[in-house]
Design an enzyme around this catalytic site. Structure first.
Site, PDB file in Angstrom:
ATOM      1  N   ALA A   1       9.161  -6.189   4.105  1.00  0.00           N
ATOM      2  CA  ALA A   1       9.763  -6.889   4.169  1.00  0.00           C
ATOM      3  C   ALA A   1       9.867  -7.592   5.685  1.00  0.00           C
ATOM      4  O   ALA A   1      11.364  -8.843   5.898  1.00  0.00           O
ATOM      5  CB  ALA A   1      11.276  -6.264   4.234  1.00  0.00           C
TER       6      ALA A   1
ATOM      7  N   SER B   1      -7.908 -17.912  14.853  1.00  0.00           N
ATOM      8  CA  SER B   1      -8.550 -19.220  14.340  1.00  0.00           C
ATOM      9  C   SER B   1      -8.886 -20.228  14.978  1.00  0.00           C
ATOM     10  O   SER B   1      -9.793 -20.842  14.197  1.00  0.00           O
ATOM     11  CB  SER B   1      -6.466 -19.359  14.591  1.00  0.00           C
ATOM     12  OG  SER B   1      -6.160 -18.691  13.798  1.00  0.00           O
TER      13      SER B   1
ATOM     14  N   TYR C   1      -6.484  -6.733   9.716  1.00  0.00           N
ATOM     15  CA  TYR C   1      -7.649  -6.650   9.885  1.00  0.00           C
ATOM     16  C   TYR C   1      -8.483  -6.041  10.711  1.00  0.00           C
ATOM     17  O   TYR C   1      -8.131  -5.859  11.783  1.00  0.00           O
ATOM     18  CB  TYR C   1      -8.621  -8.201   9.037  1.00  0.00           C
ATOM     19  CG  TYR C   1      -7.933  -9.079  10.044  1.00  0.00           C
ATOM     20  CD1 TYR C   1      -6.793  -9.815   9.289  1.00  0.00           C
ATOM     21  CD2 TYR C   1      -8.149  -9.320  11.546  1.00  0.00           C
ATOM     22  CE1 TYR C   1      -6.449 -10.637  10.657  1.00  0.00           C
ATOM     23  CE2 TYR C   1      -7.670  -9.634  11.789  1.00  0.00           C
ATOM     24  CZ  TYR C   1      -6.870 -10.487  11.410  1.00  0.00           C
ATOM     25  OH  TYR C   1      -5.889 -11.392  12.359  1.00  0.00           O
TER      26      TYR C   1
ATOM     27  N   LYS D   1       6.910 -17.987  14.037  1.00  0.00           N
ATOM     28  CA  LYS D   1       6.922 -18.878  12.748  1.00  0.00           C
ATOM     29  C   LYS D   1       8.527 -18.829  12.678  1.00  0.00           C
ATOM     30  O   LYS D   1       9.203 -19.592  11.327  1.00  0.00           O
ATOM     31  CB  LYS D   1       6.236 -17.640  12.093  1.00  0.00           C
ATOM     32  CG  LYS D   1       5.248 -16.926  12.219  1.00  0.00           C
ATOM     33  CD  LYS D   1       4.432 -16.720  11.122  1.00  0.00           C
ATOM     34  CE  LYS D   1       3.334 -16.642  10.944  1.00  0.00           C
ATOM     35  NZ  LYS D   1       2.885 -15.192  10.428  1.00  0.00           N
TER      36      LYS D   1
ATOM     37  N   SER E   1      -6.420 -14.399  18.495  1.00  0.00           N
ATOM     38  CA  SER E   1      -6.635 -14.823  17.972  1.00  0.00           C
ATOM     39  C   SER E   1      -7.981 -15.674  17.252  1.00  0.00           C
ATOM     40  O   SER E   1      -9.229 -16.320  18.162  1.00  0.00           O
ATOM     41  CB  SER E   1      -5.644 -16.480  18.194  1.00  0.00           C
ATOM     42  OG  SER E   1      -6.132 -17.183  16.526  1.00  0.00           O
TER      43      SER E   1
ATOM     44  N   ASN F   1      10.591  -1.317   1.432  1.00  0.00           N
ATOM     45  CA  ASN F   1      10.554  -1.395   3.016  1.00  0.00           C
ATOM     46  C   ASN F   1      11.088  -0.061   3.358  1.00  0.00           C
ATOM     47  O   ASN F   1      12.452   0.834   2.714  1.00  0.00           O
ATOM     48  CB  ASN F   1      11.548  -2.673   3.211  1.00  0.00           C
ATOM     49  CG  ASN F   1      11.641  -3.455   5.472  1.00  0.00           C
ATOM     50  OD1 ASN F   1       9.804  -2.544   5.171  1.00  0.00           O
ATOM     51  ND2 ASN F   1      12.271  -2.946   5.596  1.00  0.00           N
ATOM     52  N   ARG F   2      10.627   0.374   4.942  1.00  0.00           N
ATOM     53  CA  ARG F   2      11.467   1.773   5.275  1.00  0.00           C
ATOM     54  C   ARG F   2      12.550   1.016   5.850  1.00  0.00           C
ATOM     55  O   ARG F   2      13.749   2.652   4.956  1.00  0.00           O
ATOM     56  CB  ARG F   2      10.641   0.998   6.824  1.00  0.00           C
ATOM     57  CG  ARG F   2      11.060   2.630   7.682  1.00  0.00           C
ATOM     58  CD  ARG F   2      10.573   2.577   8.660  1.00  0.00           C
ATOM     59  NE  ARG F   2      10.727   1.383   9.808  1.00  0.00           N
ATOM     60  CZ  ARG F   2       9.979   1.271  11.018  1.00  0.00           C
ATOM     61  NH1 ARG F   2       8.909   2.340  10.672  1.00  0.00           N
ATOM     62  NH2 ARG F   2      10.148   0.375  11.297  1.00  0.00           N
TER      63      ARG F   2
HETATM   64  P1  NDP Z   1       6.980  -7.582  11.128  1.00  0.00           P
HETATM   65  O1  NDP Z   1       7.212  -6.962  12.625  1.00  0.00           O
HETATM   66  O2  NDP Z   1       8.538  -9.210  10.860  1.00  0.00           O
HETATM   67  O3  NDP Z   1       7.183  -7.086  10.168  1.00  0.00           O
HETATM   68  C1  NDP Z   1       6.880  -5.461  10.404  1.00  0.00           C
HETATM   69  C2  NDP Z   1       7.344  -4.920   8.996  1.00  0.00           C
HETATM   70  O4  NDP Z   1       6.459  -3.700   8.602  1.00  0.00           O
HETATM   71  C3  NDP Z   1       9.061  -4.156   7.869  1.00  0.00           C
HETATM   72  O5  NDP Z   1       8.584  -4.130   7.147  1.00  0.00           O
HETATM   73  C4  NDP Z   1       8.642  -2.863   8.805  1.00  0.00           C
HETATM   74  O6  NDP Z   1      10.214  -2.194   8.447  1.00  0.00           O
HETATM   75  C5  NDP Z   1       7.625  -2.246   8.268  1.00  0.00           C
HETATM   76  N1  NDP Z   1       7.291  -1.202   9.465  1.00  0.00           N
HETATM   77  C6  NDP Z   1       6.409  -0.909  10.934  1.00  0.00           C
HETATM   78  N2  NDP Z   1       6.691  -0.055  11.378  1.00  0.00           N
HETATM   79  C7  NDP Z   1       6.133   0.537  10.044  1.00  0.00           C
HETATM   80  C8  NDP Z   1       5.740   2.131   9.748  1.00  0.00           C
HETATM   81  N3  NDP Z   1       5.355   3.254  10.225  1.00  0.00           N
HETATM   82  N4  NDP Z   1       5.770   2.124   8.182  1.00  0.00           N
HETATM   83  C9  NDP Z   1       7.015   1.541   7.526  1.00  0.00           C
HETATM   84  N5  NDP Z   1       6.939   0.491   7.910  1.00  0.00           N
HETATM   85  C10 NDP Z   1       6.769  -0.168   9.057  1.00  0.00           C
HETATM   86  O7  NDP Z   1       5.138  -7.863  11.193  1.00  0.00           O
HETATM   87  P2  NDP Z   1       4.772  -9.299  10.480  1.00  0.00           P
HETATM   88  O8  NDP Z   1       5.550  -8.933   8.619  1.00  0.00           O
HETATM   89  O9  NDP Z   1       4.730 -10.407  11.003  1.00  0.00           O
HETATM   90  O10 NDP Z   1       2.949  -8.967   9.808  1.00  0.00           O
HETATM   91  C11 NDP Z   1       3.648  -7.651   9.284  1.00  0.00           C
HETATM   92  C12 NDP Z   1       1.471  -7.385   9.891  1.00  0.00           C
HETATM   93  O11 NDP Z   1       0.656  -8.806   8.247  1.00  0.00           O
HETATM   94  C13 NDP Z   1       0.970  -7.351  10.654  1.00  0.00           C
HETATM   95  O12 NDP Z   1       0.117  -6.227  10.684  1.00  0.00           O
HETATM   96  C14 NDP Z   1      -0.061  -8.549  10.634  1.00  0.00           C
HETATM   97  O13 NDP Z   1      -0.771  -8.612  11.431  1.00  0.00           O
HETATM   98  C15 NDP Z   1      -0.206  -9.307   8.963  1.00  0.00           C
HETATM   99  N6  NDP Z   1      -0.838 -10.321   9.098  1.00  0.00           N
HETATM  100  C16 NDP Z   1      -1.626 -10.727   8.296  1.00  0.00           C
HETATM  101  C17 NDP Z   1      -1.742 -12.186   7.990  1.00  0.00           C
HETATM  102  C18 NDP Z   1      -3.648 -12.874   7.583  1.00  0.00           C
HETATM  103  O14 NDP Z   1      -3.081 -13.545   7.726  1.00  0.00           O
HETATM  104  N7  NDP Z   1      -3.921 -11.241   6.867  1.00  0.00           N
HETATM  105  C19 NDP Z   1      -0.891 -12.848   8.172  1.00  0.00           C
HETATM  106  C20 NDP Z   1       0.621 -12.611   8.397  1.00  0.00           C
HETATM  107  C21 NDP Z   1       0.518 -11.415   8.822  1.00  0.00           C
HETATM  108  P3  NDP Z   1      11.724  -1.614   9.272  1.00  0.00           P
HETATM  109  O15 NDP Z   1      11.939  -3.623   7.823  1.00  0.00           O
HETATM  110  O16 NDP Z   1      11.683  -0.907   9.135  1.00  0.00           O
HETATM  111  O17 NDP Z   1      10.968  -2.238  10.171  1.00  0.00           O
END
Ligand code: NDP
Length: 273
Positions: A129, A17, A218, A66, A15, A152-153
């Site tokens: 999503a 943070s 990032y 979260k 992290s 979304n996938r």
């Molecule tokens: P979740 O695990 O809650 O969700 C993952 C998402 O990614 C789902 O929509 C999933 O689809 C999709 N996914 C995963 N692998 C694939 C793939 N190979 N092809 C297509 N879709 C895929 O994760 P979060 O939403 O918590 O985090 C998502 C990203 O955002 C992370 O990389 C995280 O680091 C980043 N993030 C950055 C922040 C920032 O401050 N910059 C803050 C919060 C998050 P499905 O539903 O079909 O499984």
């Protein structure tokens, strides 16, 4: 008296943070410290309670806690209610545990103020999503873009997000990757695909002239999504480091009622990573 803050996650050693909040505290002269706490997967609530009992004033919450933080909070901001997830906790003196979600405000601030792209009247594609997409959808809608498509996938999850959102004057729809037909001005990758070096299986032709591709992830080098987007004709590409610093600044403001300057902190993180 020094006030104590922390970020809870599992894992947490990566992290940034603590670095960000230490920089904010130095810059604004706030007497506070901020540590990273590895909460056990099965006892997030216990870990938060212990920190609070030791005099903690507030905390950030990251993956995978979260949603649990949302359950734990006894009062929620509107944006936390919209997200169904909490990334910022404030321990009020009257015993209230206030839950907020600053991710969406952080993303919007990074796109509009740092990258200089007002979202009003634009066409926005939100890919994903999961928790991150849920946190940013309503704050994006509040900026009144012309259109938002959530894809979304697993398309049912995108449809559920859209059904919950307050649309206002924006046209909002959900669809599967292969149903995408439009061009977009702003394309936001809120999937975790970049973490494993993958790009979601999107069709070509998504980027309008003068479009922005934004990856919430990032890393030191361009993410796979950023490289792919450039090849697809995106004019401007960005990773999510600015969002990370901006969401931290929103949390800092909630706790300390002081707005830190984010630009020097973003610059510092880009130079140390
Ligand atoms: P979740 O695990 O809650 O969700 C993952 C998402 O990614 C789902 O929509 C999933 O689809 C999709 N996914 C995963 N692998 C694939 C793939 N190979 N092809 C297509 N879709 C895929 O994760 P979060 O939403 O918590 O985090 C998502 C990203 O955002 C992370 O990389 C995280 O680091 C980043 N993030 C950055 C922040 C920032 O401050 N910059 C803050 C919060 C998050 P499905 O539903 O079909 O499984």
């Amino acid at each position: 008296m020094t006030s104590h803050y922390a970020v809870f996650g599992n894992p947490i050693s990566h992290s940034k943070s603590p670095l960000i909040h230490a920089a904010f505290a130095r810059q604004t002269g706030q007497d506070m410290d901020y540590q990273a706490i590895l909460a056990p997967l099965g006892d997030f609530a216990g870990s938060v309670a212990e920190f609070r009992a030791q005099g903690g004033a507030g905390a950030n919450v990251t993956v995978p806690f979260k949603e649990q933080a949302f359950q734990l909070a006894t009062r929620h901001t509107d944006r936390a209610l919209a997200a169904g997830a909490v990334n910022t906790l404030k321990f009020e003196n009257d015993g209230t545990l206030l839950g907020d979600n600053t991710d969406g405000a952080g993303l919007v601030r990074d796109i509009e103020s740092n990258l200089g792209i007002p979202l009003r009247d634009t066409r926005v594609l939100l890919i994903g999503a999961g928790g991150a997409a849920a946190g940013v959808l309503q704050p994006i809608l509040d900026r009144e873009p012309a259109m938002v498509v959530v894809t979304n996938r697993t398309p049912e999850k995108a449809a559920r997000l859209v059904a919950r959102a307050i649309h206002g004057r924006t046209a909002v729809t959900a669809c599967a990757f292969d149903q995408l037909r439009h061009e977009f001005d702003v394309v936001i990758n809120a999937t975790s695909a970049s973490l494993s070096g993958k790009v979601p299986a999107l069709p070509p032709g998504l980027f309008a002239l003068d479009s922005l591709a934004y990856d919430m992830m990032y890393s030191q080098d361009d993410t796979t999504f950023m490289t792919w987007a450039r090849g697809q004709g995106a004019t401007q590409v960005s990773d999510g480091l600015g969002m990370l610093v901006e969401q931290a600044a929103e949390s800092f403001y909630l706790w300390r009622r002081v707005h830190p300057h984010t630009a020097p902190v973003i610059q510092m993180l880009r130079s140390v990573r």
